[in-house]
Design an enzyme around this catalytic site. Structure first.
Site, PDB file in Angstrom:
ATOM      1  CG  HIS A 133      -1.893   0.994   1.346  1.00  0.00           C
ATOM      2  ND1 HIS A 133      -3.097   0.871   1.689  1.00  0.00           N
ATOM      3  CD2 HIS A 133      -1.954   2.418   0.628  1.00  0.00           C
ATOM      4  CE1 HIS A 133      -3.978   2.148   1.498  1.00  0.00           C
ATOM      5  NE2 HIS A 133      -3.353   2.803   0.926  1.00  0.00           N
ATOM      6  CG  HIS A 140      -1.301   6.464  -2.457  1.00  0.00           C
ATOM      7  ND1 HIS A 140      -2.319   6.016  -3.026  1.00  0.00           N
ATOM      8  CD2 HIS A 140      -1.432   6.205  -0.979  1.00  0.00           C
ATOM      9  CE1 HIS A 140      -3.225   5.640  -2.183  1.00  0.00           C
ATOM     10  NE2 HIS A 140      -2.729   5.838  -1.132  1.00  0.00           N
ATOM     11  CG  ASP A 142       2.693   7.479  10.702  1.00  0.00           C
ATOM     12  OD1 ASP A 142       1.843   7.217  11.460  1.00  0.00           O
ATOM     13  OD2 ASP A 142       2.101   8.373   9.728  1.00  0.00           O
ATOM     14  CG  HIS A 172      -1.603   7.364   9.826  1.00  0.00           C
ATOM     15  ND1 HIS A 172      -0.589   8.040   9.324  1.00  0.00           N
ATOM     16  CD2 HIS A 172      -2.570   7.511   8.764  1.00  0.00           C
ATOM     17  CE1 HIS A 172      -0.844   8.629   8.120  1.00  0.00           C
ATOM     18  NE2 HIS A 172      -1.824   8.479   7.781  1.00  0.00           N
ATOM     19  CG  ASP A 225      -1.626   5.631   3.056  1.00  0.00           C
ATOM     20  OD1 ASP A 225      -1.919   5.455   1.716  1.00  0.00           O
ATOM     21  OD2 ASP A 225      -2.629   5.989   3.655  1.00  0.00           O
TER      22      ASP A 225
END
Length: 379
Positions: free
Chosen positions: A61, A63, A244, A247, A270
């Site tokens: 996951h 981006h 992290d 989150h 992410d």
């Protein structure tokens, strides 16, 4: 030609091996005591200088990073991302989409399909389709105007490259959609969803086996309304986690590990295009993102992906949970490989598997990365 890594600490599923060497070509040919090396014809020897040798990390996951994103129209975006991820220990990954106009999603999937065949750098394993089949209320940093109901016909021509689909299963009774995806070998994941506990369990019964960035873009766990998070904890689906410490609070990271166990958790980044670059203004899925002091947020303050790297995620998770290195590594190697069914080739240092390997120091700073036996990164 046979190559060898010597003078290192080798992370295997049985623990950490000392005074051994990894023999490899494009695949791992053996792990032998260094005293036995004379029996083999070795064309090239790499001195590990006492570092750890680990299976390459797998990010299912992510981006983007280093200024580029999976949704970019620029054809070189995935190549840049693939090269850049090597320095974070990632030797294979799943480019992850955003909710945008469907023509852009088709273009992104086409780029991913091409990169699966021809890519260099970290290997592209397939697409994680995050959106557009999500719930507006829990869209997070996704653009609500492009959200649509789950429809297998919309993605039929990309089933070869889609490996994970994130959906909100409460939308438009998605049971048929889930079953159709599972039949095609696609992992269906609950995420960006308002699902109740009952709807979550029903989706899991239909074949959902995964949860996207657990705790994030979902209703909070409540003792009277357990929601989708409660369903994930009360079943054997696999949970992604962004470690992290922004989150998800470290205490919740520990609780999730206690509930799910080592085999059912996967650390992800992410990561978005600002990863590896630092503070500034960036774009994510067509929306403006401000990165400041290590946090990525939309202009309204909503968390927008992360600038976490996977080696840092491992380090954070070890600090938060007390897990040992050999165990923590499984959350970014064997577990993701199993979940997307590539563990016959990847995820551990075993004879016959791809020689996807990284070398790193005690602080988990990556010095070297091999993909299928080719040395592709050296710090």
């Amino acid at each position: 030609m046979m190559k060898a890594i010597v003078n290192s600490r080798i992370i295997t599923l049985q623990g950490i091996l000392f005074n051994h060497a990894v023999l490899f070509e494009d695949r791992i040919r053996g792990i032998v005591a260094e005293t036995q090396l004379g029996k083999f014809t070795i064309s090239e020897q790499f001195d590990g200088q006492g570092q750890y040798v680990s299976p390459g990390f797998i990010d299912i996951h992510v981006h983007g990073c280093n200024g580029f994103d999976t949704m970019d129209e620029d054809e070189k975006a995935l190549a840049v991302i693939s090269e850049a991820l090597l320095q974070t220990g990632v030797t294979s990954f799943m480019p992850t989409t955003m909710t945008m106009p469907f023509t852009r999603l088709e273009q992104a999937m086409e780029h991913i399909r091409q990169a699966m065949r021809t890519g260099r750098g970290a290997q592209v394993l397939g697409c994680h389709l995050e959106g557009p089949f999500i719930h507006e209320e829990y869209k997070g940093a996704q653009d609500k105007q492009y959200i649509i109901a789950p429809d297998i016909k919309r993605i039929e021509s990309y089933l070869d490259c889609i490996k994970i689909i994130t959906i909100a299963p409460e939308i438009a009774d998605s049971k048929d959609f889930i079953q159709a995806c599972v039949q095609k070998g696609i992992v269906v994941s609950i995420g960006h969803s308002s699902a109740t506990y009952e709807q979550g369990m029903e989706a899991i019964g239909a074949g959902v086996s995964h949860m996207t960035h657990t705790f994030n873009a979902l209703p909070p766990l409540h003792h009277r309304f357990p929601g989708a998070i409660g369903a994930a904890m009360d079943s054997d689906i696999t949970c992604e986690l962004i470690a992290d410490n922004l989150h998800v609070h470290p205490a919740m990271q520990r609780i999730l590990l206690k509930v799910k166990g080592l085999g059912k958790m996967i650390l992800i980044t992410d990561g978005m295009r600002a990863s590896l670059l630092g503070d500034g203004e960036y774009d994510l899925g067509g929306q403006n993102v401000i990165v400041k002091d290590g946090e990525a947020r939309l202009t309204d303050g909503v968390i927008a992906g992360s600038i976490l790297t996977l080696n840092k995620a491992v380090r954070n998770f070890m600090e938060n949970t007390g897990l040992g290195l050999a165990e923590a590594i499984q959350l970014v190697t064997l577990n993701p490989a199993r979940q997307i069914k590539v563990d016959h080739d990847k995820g551990s240092l075993e004879v016959g598997k791809h020689a996807d390997m990284i070398l790193f120091h005690d602080d988990l700073e990556i010095s070297t990365a091999f993909v299928k036996g080719n040395l592709l990164f050296r710090r």
